[in-house]
Design an enzyme around this catalytic site. Structure first.
Site, PDB file in Angstrom:
ATOM      1  N   ASP A   1      55.076 -11.217 -59.641  1.00 26.29           N
ATOM      2  CA  ASP A   1      53.780 -10.754 -60.141  1.00 26.29           C
ATOM      3  C   ASP A   1      53.769  -9.231 -60.276  1.00 26.29           C
ATOM      4  O   ASP A   1      54.436  -8.531 -59.502  1.00 26.29           O
ATOM      5  CB  ASP A   1      52.675 -11.214 -59.178  1.00 26.29           C
ATOM      6  CG  ASP A   1      51.291 -11.125 -59.802  1.00 26.29           C
ATOM      7  OD1 ASP A   1      51.190 -10.962 -61.042  1.00 26.29           O
ATOM      8  OD2 ASP A   1      50.303 -11.199 -59.051  1.00 26.29           O
TER       9      ASP A   1
ATOM     10  N   TRP B   1      48.801 -20.461 -70.069  1.00 19.22           N
ATOM     11  CA  TRP B   1      48.415 -20.757 -71.454  1.00 19.22           C
ATOM     12  C   TRP B   1      47.076 -20.113 -71.806  1.00 19.22           C
ATOM     13  O   TRP B   1      46.711 -20.036 -72.969  1.00 19.22           O
ATOM     14  CB  TRP B   1      48.324 -22.278 -71.682  1.00 19.22           C
ATOM     15  CG  TRP B   1      49.633 -23.006 -71.540  1.00 19.22           C
ATOM     16  CD1 TRP B   1      50.002 -23.818 -70.505  1.00 19.22           C
ATOM     17  CD2 TRP B   1      50.744 -22.997 -72.461  1.00 19.22           C
ATOM     18  NE1 TRP B   1      51.278 -24.301 -70.716  1.00 19.22           N
ATOM     19  CE2 TRP B   1      51.748 -23.819 -71.903  1.00 19.22           C
ATOM     20  CE3 TRP B   1      50.987 -22.374 -73.691  1.00 19.22           C
ATOM     21  CZ2 TRP B   1      52.981 -24.045 -72.539  1.00 19.22           C
ATOM     22  CZ3 TRP B   1      52.214 -22.597 -74.313  1.00 19.22           C
ATOM     23  CH2 TRP B   1      53.189 -23.417 -73.747  1.00 19.22           C
TER      24      TRP B   1
ATOM     25  N   GLU C   1      48.728 -22.397 -65.977  1.00 14.31           N
ATOM     26  CA  GLU C   1      47.516 -21.592 -66.198  1.00 14.31           C
ATOM     27  C   GLU C   1      47.784 -20.430 -67.163  1.00 14.31           C
ATOM     28  O   GLU C   1      46.850 -19.857 -67.735  1.00 14.31           O
ATOM     29  CB  GLU C   1      46.996 -21.028 -64.867  1.00 14.31           C
ATOM     30  CG  GLU C   1      46.333 -22.069 -63.966  1.00 14.31           C
ATOM     31  CD  GLU C   1      47.298 -23.076 -63.368  1.00 14.31           C
ATOM     32  OE1 GLU C   1      48.446 -22.706 -63.059  1.00 14.31           O
ATOM     33  OE2 GLU C   1      46.921 -24.267 -63.247  1.00 14.31           O
TER      34      GLU C   1
ATOM     35  N   SER D   1      53.314 -20.331 -65.758  1.00 12.22           N
ATOM     36  CA  SER D   1      52.555 -21.400 -65.097  1.00 12.22           C
ATOM     37  C   SER D   1      51.718 -22.175 -66.108  1.00 12.22           C
ATOM     38  O   SER D   1      51.485 -21.712 -67.226  1.00 12.22           O
ATOM     39  CB  SER D   1      51.636 -20.796 -64.026  1.00 12.22           C
ATOM     40  OG  SER D   1      50.535 -20.150 -64.642  1.00 12.22           O
TER      41      SER D   1
ATOM     42  N   LEU E   1      75.079 -20.842 -56.931  1.00  9.80           N
ATOM     43  CA  LEU E   1      73.615 -20.701 -56.913  1.00  9.80           C
ATOM     44  C   LEU E   1      72.948 -21.636 -57.933  1.00  9.80           C
ATOM     45  O   LEU E   1      73.357 -21.690 -59.092  1.00  9.80           O
ATOM     46  CB  LEU E   1      73.241 -19.251 -57.267  1.00  9.80           C
ATOM     47  CG  LEU E   1      71.734 -18.974 -57.399  1.00  9.80           C
ATOM     48  CD1 LEU E   1      71.053 -18.990 -56.042  1.00  9.80           C
ATOM     49  CD2 LEU E   1      71.485 -17.633 -58.089  1.00  9.80           C
TER      50      LEU E   1
ATOM     51  N   ARG F   1      51.558  -4.704 -72.173  1.00  6.08           N
ATOM     52  CA  ARG F   1      51.949  -5.642 -71.109  1.00  6.08           C
ATOM     53  C   ARG F   1      53.358  -6.202 -71.316  1.00  6.08           C
ATOM     54  O   ARG F   1      54.092  -6.455 -70.369  1.00  6.08           O
ATOM     55  CB  ARG F   1      50.940  -6.799 -71.035  1.00  6.08           C
ATOM     56  CG  ARG F   1      49.554  -6.382 -70.598  1.00  6.08           C
ATOM     57  CD  ARG F   1      48.614  -7.587 -70.599  1.00  6.08           C
ATOM     58  NE  ARG F   1      49.126  -8.665 -69.763  1.00  6.08           N
ATOM     59  CZ  ARG F   1      48.998  -8.717 -68.438  1.00  6.08           C
ATOM     60  NH1 ARG F   1      48.349  -7.772 -67.803  1.00  6.08           N
ATOM     61  NH2 ARG F   1      49.491  -9.728 -67.757  1.00  6.08           N
TER      62      ARG F   1
ATOM     63  N   HIS G   1      56.836  -7.206 -68.933  1.00  5.58           N
ATOM     64  CA  HIS G   1      57.593  -8.469 -68.856  1.00  5.58           C
ATOM     65  C   HIS G   1      59.071  -8.215 -69.158  1.00  5.58           C
ATOM     66  O   HIS G   1      59.953  -8.798 -68.536  1.00  5.58           O
ATOM     67  CB  HIS G   1      57.024  -9.490 -69.836  1.00  5.58           C
ATOM     68  CG  HIS G   1      55.617  -9.914 -69.500  1.00  5.58           C
ATOM     69  ND1 HIS G   1      55.236 -10.249 -68.229  1.00  5.58           N
ATOM     70  CD2 HIS G   1      54.503 -10.033 -70.273  1.00  5.58           C
ATOM     71  CE1 HIS G   1      53.942 -10.566 -68.224  1.00  5.58           C
ATOM     72  NE2 HIS G   1      53.474 -10.437 -69.455  1.00  5.58           N
TER      73      HIS G   1
END
Ligand code: FPP
Length: 251
Positions: A31, A80, A78, A76, A142, A44, A48
Site C-alpha cells: 500500500d 474495480w 474492491e 483486489s 520460491l 498515481r 504504481h
C-alpha cells in the site's frame, strides 16, 4: 527500462538465518503507491510503476532468504471501484513485469501462480500470468503468488458454493467437513498459511485479504510507502518475526 535483477543467473549472496526462523510464507499488502506519487506531484500511475521496482527488489530478497511462498496483493475485488484508467494501468503491470523478468525468475527457480478470480481479468493480464504459470510449473524454489482480482469474502463464498455442490453430488458427506477440507476449496489450496503479513503505507487493516488464511499469522505494519520499501525494511520485518513467540492459542 530493465532494473538490475539477477542477470539471468542465480541470485548472488544469501541472507543467513537459521532455517526454522525464516517465515516460510510471507504475504504483503503493498500500500502507498498513490501517496508516494502525490508527495512528488506525480500522477498515481507513477507510484504504481515505482511499486513494480519494489516488487523486483523484494522478490530477489525473498529468493536470497529462501522464503518458500510470497503472496502479493496486487489487485483486489474492491479495486474495480477506481477510475478506469488506473485499473487498466495496474492490470497491464503483470504483463510488463513478466515480459522483462520472466527469464530471471525461471533462472532462479521461481514458480508463478495466481490467487483470485482470474475469469474477470482482461485477457492480456490472464494470458501473461497463465503463460508464466505454465513455463514455471515445475520450478520448486520460491512460489510467487500474485493476488489478482482477489477478495477474501468472494473466495470464501466461491469455495462454499463449490464445496456444497460436491457434497450434494455425494463426493463426501457433510460430517467429513473440517478445516483442512474447506481450505482445499480456497484459491490457496495446497499452500501453507502465511507466517508473516507485511502491510506498508500506514493503514492497520486487512482490506479483505486472506481472512481465513491469516488466522494465526504474525502481522508487521509499517508507515513506509510501498515504493520506498527496501530490502533493509524487509529484513527488519524478518528480524522482528524471529523474536515473536508463536503459541497458536497454546501456552
Ligand atoms: C495500493 O496502493 C496498491 C495497489 C492497488 C496496486 C499495487 C500494485 C503494485 C505495487 C504493482 C504490482 C506489480 C506487479 C509486478 C504486477 P494505493 O494505490 O491504494 O496507494 P494509496 O493508498 O497511497 O493511494
Amino acid at each position: 527500462m530493465k532494473l538490475p535483477f539477477f542477470n539471468n543467473k542465480q541470485a548472488e549472496g544469501f541472507v543467513h538465518y537459521p532455517n526454522d526462523t525464516i517465515p516460510e510464507h510471507i504475504a504483503i499488502i503493498m500500500d502507498g503507491n498513490g501517496r508516494w506519487a502525490k508527495k512528488r506531484a506525480m500522477p498515481r500511475m507513477a507510484g504504481h510503476k515505482e511499486g513494480v521496482s519494489t516488487v523486483v527488489k523484494i522478490v530477489k530478497t525473498a529468493v536470497k532468504c529462501k522464503v518458500k511462498v510470497l503472496t502479493l496483493y496486487t489487485f483486489s475485488t474492491e479495486n474495480w471501484k477506481r477510475p478506469k484508467t488506473e485499473i487498466e494501468f495496474i492490470l497491464r503491470l503483470p504483463k510488463e513485469f513478466l515480459s522483462i523478468y520472466l527469464p530471471d525468475l525461471i533462472a532462479n527457480n521461481v514458480r508463478i501462480e495466481i490467487v483470485g478470480d482470474r475469469e474477470k481479468l482482461p485477457a492480456h493480464t490472464r494470458e501473461a500470468i497463465e503463460d508464466a504459470m505454465e513455463r514455471t510449473r515445475y520450478n520448486d524454489g520460491l512460489l510467487l503468488n500474485f493476488a489478482l482480482n482477489y477478495g477474501s469474502r468472494h473466495e470464501i463464498l466461491h469455495a462454499m458454493k463449490e464445496m456444497f455442490s460436491d457434497i450434494n453430488n455425494g463426493k463426501f458427506p457433510l460430517e467429513e467437513l473440517d478445516e483442512q477440507k474447506f481450505s482445499d476449496y480456497l484459491y490457496t489450496a495446497g499452500t501453507k498459511e502465511p507466517d508473516l503479513l507485511i502491510r506498508t503505507g500506514g493503514e492497520k487493516r486487512l482490506s479483505n485479504f486472506l481472512l481465513w488464511q491469516l488466522a494465526y499469522t504474525e502481522f508487521w505494519f509499517t508507515d513506509i510507502l510501498w515504493p520506498d520499501f527496501s530490502e533493509k525494511d524487509f529484513l527488519q520485518a524478518l528480524e522482528e518475526y524471529r523474536n515473536r513467540k508463536r503459541r497458536y492459542g497454546g501456552l
